[in-house]
Scaffold this motif. Structure first.
Motif, PDB file in Angstrom:
ATOM      1  N   THR A 236       2.284   2.007  -3.034  1.00 46.43           N
ATOM      2  CA  THR A 236       1.276   2.234  -4.797  1.00 46.43           C
ATOM      3  C   THR A 236       1.399   3.779  -4.520  1.00 46.43           C
ATOM      4  O   THR A 236       0.995   4.484  -5.124  1.00 46.43           O
ATOM      5  CB  THR A 236       0.147   1.214  -4.060  1.00 46.43           C
ATOM      6  OG1 THR A 236       0.443   0.329  -4.578  1.00 46.43           O
ATOM      7  CG2 THR A 236      -1.151   1.720  -5.652  1.00 46.43           C
ATOM      8  N   THR A 237       1.259   4.173  -2.859  1.00 45.57           N
ATOM      9  CA  THR A 237       1.005   5.989  -3.485  1.00 45.57           C
ATOM     10  C   THR A 237       2.131   6.729  -3.219  1.00 45.57           C
ATOM     11  O   THR A 237       1.889   7.762  -3.862  1.00 45.57           O
ATOM     12  CB  THR A 237       0.484   5.978  -0.771  1.00 45.57           C
ATOM     13  OG1 THR A 237       0.008   5.036  -1.490  1.00 45.57           O
ATOM     14  CG2 THR A 237       0.079   7.692  -1.110  1.00 45.57           C
ATOM     15  N   HIS A 238       2.775   6.006  -2.813  1.00 45.84           N
ATOM     16  CA  HIS A 238       4.713   6.894  -2.463  1.00 45.84           C
ATOM     17  C   HIS A 238       5.679   6.336  -3.178  1.00 45.84           C
ATOM     18  O   HIS A 238       6.321   6.995  -3.697  1.00 45.84           O
ATOM     19  CB  HIS A 238       5.026   6.683  -1.130  1.00 45.84           C
ATOM     20  CG  HIS A 238       4.428   7.347   0.265  1.00 45.84           C
ATOM     21  ND1 HIS A 238       4.010   8.865   0.347  1.00 45.84           N
ATOM     22  CD2 HIS A 238       3.349   6.576   1.313  1.00 45.84           C
ATOM     23  CE1 HIS A 238       2.818   8.659   1.323  1.00 45.84           C
ATOM     24  NE2 HIS A 238       3.044   7.617   1.781  1.00 45.84           N
TER      25      HIS A 238
ATOM     26  N   ASP B 120       0.412  -1.065   0.315  1.00 46.89           N
ATOM     27  CA  ASP B 120       0.037   0.048  -0.036  1.00 46.89           C
ATOM     28  C   ASP B 120       0.809   1.256   0.048  1.00 46.89           C
ATOM     29  O   ASP B 120       0.685   2.126  -1.124  1.00 46.89           O
ATOM     30  CB  ASP B 120      -0.821   0.197   1.548  1.00 46.89           C
ATOM     31  CG  ASP B 120      -2.165  -0.784   1.427  1.00 46.89           C
ATOM     32  OD1 ASP B 120      -2.456  -1.401   0.071  1.00 46.89           O
ATOM     33  OD2 ASP B 120      -2.904  -1.798   2.345  1.00 46.89           O
ATOM     34  N   TYR B 121       1.925   1.455   0.750  1.00 45.06           N
ATOM     35  CA  TYR B 121       2.865   2.325   0.596  1.00 45.06           C
ATOM     36  C   TYR B 121       3.086   2.951  -0.227  1.00 45.06           C
ATOM     37  O   TYR B 121       3.639   3.927  -0.567  1.00 45.06           O
ATOM     38  CB  TYR B 121       3.598   2.469   2.525  1.00 45.06           C
ATOM     39  CG  TYR B 121       4.823   3.167   2.449  1.00 45.06           C
ATOM     40  CD1 TYR B 121       3.670   4.283   3.439  1.00 45.06           C
ATOM     41  CD2 TYR B 121       5.615   3.535   1.969  1.00 45.06           C
ATOM     42  CE1 TYR B 121       4.553   5.421   3.921  1.00 45.06           C
ATOM     43  CE2 TYR B 121       6.426   5.134   2.095  1.00 45.06           C
ATOM     44  CZ  TYR B 121       6.470   5.567   3.039  1.00 45.06           C
ATOM     45  OH  TYR B 121       6.902   6.723   3.752  1.00 45.06           O
TER      46      TYR B 121
END
Length: 195
Positions: free
Chosen positions: A174-176, A171-172
């Motif tokens: 994918t965002t950053h 998740d991290y």
């Protein structure tokens, strides 16, 4: 489509086969297990000629074992959490509190309220956190993981926590477009695992 060589085996299968034990390593393990069984039997009269030590002398194999986590020996819990990039010092997606007696169901409204009011803080122990860090590094490096210690030292929570951290990392990332924590710079080299 997976590429195959003259053996007809795919590259991932050939890579997996490289990690299998050799016949000599199997012989050493067999001799070691036999010796342990003899020592555990109070009625046995071990033959010194057939023991593990005499078989080991004929095989030229290094059987020195290590913990495999010596590089983390001098790190504090805070250092380990920082390595993982988890400033809350908690495993992502885990409950923060637990019922040590398992008398309350955390899936019910009443159980959640009980945990909030009376639950014991759910914390990893130092050796468990070290295990999680080491497994994350090995997962990304494509190295095998063998988690071995005495019964009751929390192997299940270490493995489960590792899966939760990997889900958080996905998740991290994918965002950053990077991984969190001090491991982030190292793990970026292994982003082939992230779609």
């Amino acid at each position: 489509m997976l590429r195959r060589d003259s053996t007809g085996l795919s590259k991932p299968l050939r890579a997996a086969l490289e990690f299998l034990a050799t016949n000599e390593e199997i012989d050493v393990l067999t001799a070691s297990l036999q010796e342990q069984l003899v020592q555990a039997d109070p009625n046995s009269d071990p033959d010194p000629q057939s023991g593990f030590d005499s078989q080991l002398e004929t095989l030229n194999i290094d059987v020195e074992w290590s913990e495999g986590v010596e590089e983390f020996r001098d790190l504090s819990m805070d250092d380990l959490w920082a390595l993982l990039g988890l400033p809350e010092k908690a495993v992502p997606f885990f409950n923060t509190h637990q019922d040590p007696f398992s008398a309350n169901d955390p899936w019910t409204k009443e159980g959640r309220q009980w945990l909030k009011d009376n639950g014991k803080l759910l914390e990893l122990r130092p050796h468990q956190l070290v295990g999680v860090v080491k497994m994350i590094i090995n997962f990304f490096a494509g190295k095998p993981v063998l988690l071995m210690d005495d019964v009751g030292l929390g192997k299940t929570i270490q493995f489960t926590a590792s899966i939760a951290v990997l889900a958080y990392y996905r998740d991290y990332y994918t965002t950053h477009k990077r991984f969190p924590g001090a491991l982030g710079a190292l793990l970026i080299h292994f982003t082939y695992m992230v779609p």
